[in-house]
Design an enzyme around this catalytic site. Structure first.
Site, PDB file in Angstrom:
ATOM      1  CE  LYS A 154       2.040 -30.427  22.648  1.00 10.29           C
ATOM      2  NZ  LYS A 154       1.577 -29.311  23.494  1.00 10.29           N
ATOM      3  CB  SER A 157      -2.328 -29.721  23.624  1.00 12.11           C
ATOM      4  OG  SER A 157      -1.143 -28.969  23.872  1.00 12.11           O
ATOM      5  CB  SER A 212      -0.459 -27.757  26.700  1.00 12.88           C
ATOM      6  OG  SER A 212      -1.657 -27.538  26.023  1.00 12.88           O
TER       7      SER A 212
HETATM    8  N1  GLN Z   1      -6.140 -26.090  26.741  1.00 13.17           N
HETATM    9  C1  GLN Z   1      -5.557 -24.861  26.301  1.00 13.17           C
HETATM   10  C2  GLN Z   1      -5.960 -24.589  24.879  1.00 13.17           C
HETATM   11  O1  GLN Z   1      -6.627 -25.386  24.327  1.00 13.17           O
HETATM   12  C3  GLN Z   1      -4.075 -24.895  26.448  1.00 13.17           C
HETATM   13  C4  GLN Z   1      -3.343 -25.411  25.307  1.00 13.17           C
HETATM   14  C5  GLN Z   1      -1.857 -25.300  25.439  1.00 13.17           C
HETATM   15  O2  GLN Z   1      -1.334 -24.937  26.501  1.00 13.17           O
HETATM   16  N2  GLN Z   1      -1.166 -25.537  24.343  1.00 13.17           N
HETATM   17  O3  GLN Z   1      -5.649 -23.589  24.314  1.00 13.17           O
END
Ligand code: GLN
Length: 477
Positions: A77, A152, A176
């Site tokens: 990532k 994400s 994410s």
């Molecule tokens: N969807 C969550 C957020 O927007 C999780 C993001 C993540 O785990 N990096 O914060």
């Protein structure tokens, strides 16, 4: 043609001379290019991956014992540092930024013989649940290209889903890894907070962030975890607890004590079919002789607000370094004073969602609001921790859906941040309390999209987590 099933089978094929690492790399590079429309990779490291593969093939040919991840093709990532390679957090803010060192996880992958094939698309600074917040555009779900990959770590999930690499590393602050794994029908594990070093992971919310793994089999996820987990002098929050040999501990026959949250299964946002299929699994587990109890979780409605207060607060602090002076994009506008220069650089560099979070986080930390928001949220976090300890005194695991709905259409929620935040209702709890959690692909919706089950166990019990996950996958497939 090259075919991949598990790392173990790949190693056998390498040793028998049925394939080579070079053949594997070529296959994945061709597949990535053929699937460019998915937008999973931002960049591929073609020449160097082939060079590394041919060096590894020479080692194998000489009859040496293979390292645990010999020739394993991994994607990272775009928030995980790989020395001398760009890392941008999918943000214009870090355009052209190059890592000057390896993340500890990257170093451990390389030391174990892995080949890093490229960097993967994600939501900007890992903020999002759909991968629509990326500077490089959304990632498409390989099962239905009109639908989101989840986020994400969307690129990392789709890369495993579509067979563009063997393993991906993502990061998980509030879901994410597990949420895109759920949307894409792959395995996604977020270990205990502090199990894997965060050194070299671009920070979003430091008391929540954890590197996670995408794989097609539990065996491969377990093996990767045992390679990259463990003590690290560069991260004071990482645990010194010895890392177990997860991949060799999977085969167990046990009757488990499992809890599920009544409020989670009754939540109005939960898709009816997801509820029905999860309930059917619960009945099946009972008939297999496991104990499965509904338990109260009165705090469920507080987890999303608590998560967003605390993570935005931490993000506003973490992202203050991207100011065009210390790090990141600097405005080209001339003849402005210092404050204007900071403002212009940050306004130009960050995307809308990141700006929203910085503003929210700055607000909840501001004098006069600190106690009402930040302190309150920390208190809820403590209540959640107490509740968790209480539960794990009686149960081996907690189960829930991973996400309340299957993958939605691209654009469907992008104008409604609250709806998007609520999609995280089941995944943020493990990050708030630091426990390990995994999403496993068990189900298919009537709209043909996959969806998963989330399993959670107590701190540092990744072995149990992986054992139950493996058992469930065998039970259902
Ligand atoms: N969807 C969550 C957020 O927007 C999780 C993001 C993540 O785990 N990096 O914060």
């Amino acid at each position: 043609m090259f075919r991949f099933s598990t790392i173990k089978d790949y190693h056998i094929a390498l040793q028998n001379g049925q394939t080579t690492c070079v053949e594997a790399v070529r296959f994945y590079i061709d597949t990535i290019k053929a699937n460019a429309s998915l937008n999973a990779f931002i960049e591929i490291y073609e020449a160097e991956a082939i060079a590394k593969a041919s060096a590894l093939d020479a080692v194998c040919k000489a009859g040496a014992i293979l390292q645990p991840l010999h020739g394993v093709i991994v994607g990272l990532k775009d928030v995980i540092c790989y020395q001398d390679h760009p890392v941008t957090a999918a943000s214009a803010m870090l355009n052209n930024f190059k890592s000057i060192y390896n993340a500890t996880a990257t170093q451990k992958l390389l030391d174990a013989g892995a080949i890093i094939i490229g960097r993967q698309n994600c939501d900007e600074f890992a903020m999002g649940s759909s991968n629509e917040n990326s500077y490089y555009g959304p990632v498409k779900n390989a099962k239905d290209q009109e639908r989101v990959s989840g986020g994400s770590s969307g690129g990392s999930a789709v890369a495993v889903q579509a067979g563009l690499c063997m393993i991906s590393l993502g990061s998980d602050t509030g879901g994410s890894v597990r949420q895109p794994a759920d949307f894409c029908g792959v395995i996604g594990i977020k270990p205990t907070y502090g199990r894997i070093s965060r050194y070299g992971l671009i920070a979003y919310a430091s008391s929540f962030d954890q590197i996670g793994i995408f794989a097609k089999t539990i065996e491969d996820a377990a093996l990767t975890l045992e390679v990259i987990a463990g003590a690290d002098d560069f991260d004071s929050t990482v645990s010194n607890k010895p890392v177990e040999k997860y991949s060799s501990l999977l085969d167990v026959q046990k009757k488990y004590r499992i809890a599920y949250f009544k409020e989670a299964l009754e939540h109005p946002s939960l898709d009816k079919e997801i509820r029905a299929q999860t309930m059917a699994l619960i009945e099946e587990l009972k008939s297999e002789g496991h104990t499965v109890d509904a338990v109260d979780f009165e705090l469920l409605d507080y987890v999303v607000p608590t998560y967003y207060v605390l993570t935005t607060a931490e993000a506003s602090s973490n992202l203050s370094r991207f100011d065009g002076v210390k790090f990141g994009h600097r405005t080209k506008t001339k003849n402005i004073d210092l404050t204007e220069m900071y403002k212009a650089s940050r306004s130009e560099g960050f995307g809308d969602e990141v700006k929203r979070r910085i503003l929210l986080g700055t607000f909840v930390l501001s004098e006069g609001y600190f106690d009402a928001y930040f302190t309150k949220a920390q208190q809820v976090r403590r209540l959640l921790k107490n509740k968790t300890d209480e539960l794990f005194a009686h149960y081996d695991a907690i189960i829930s859906p991973t996400v309340p709905s299957p993958a939605f259409k691209i654009g469907e929620k992008s104008t409604d941040p609250i709806a998007m935040f609520l999609a995280d209702i089941y995944t943020v709890y493990p990050n708030l309390v630091g426990i390990p959690a995994i999403s496993i692909p068990l189900f298919t919706h009537s709209n043909a999209m996959p969806f998963g089950l989330q399993l959670m166990t107590k701190h540092f019990s990744e072995t149990t987590l992986l054992q139950i996950a493996d058992y469930l996958l065998h039970l259902k497939h």
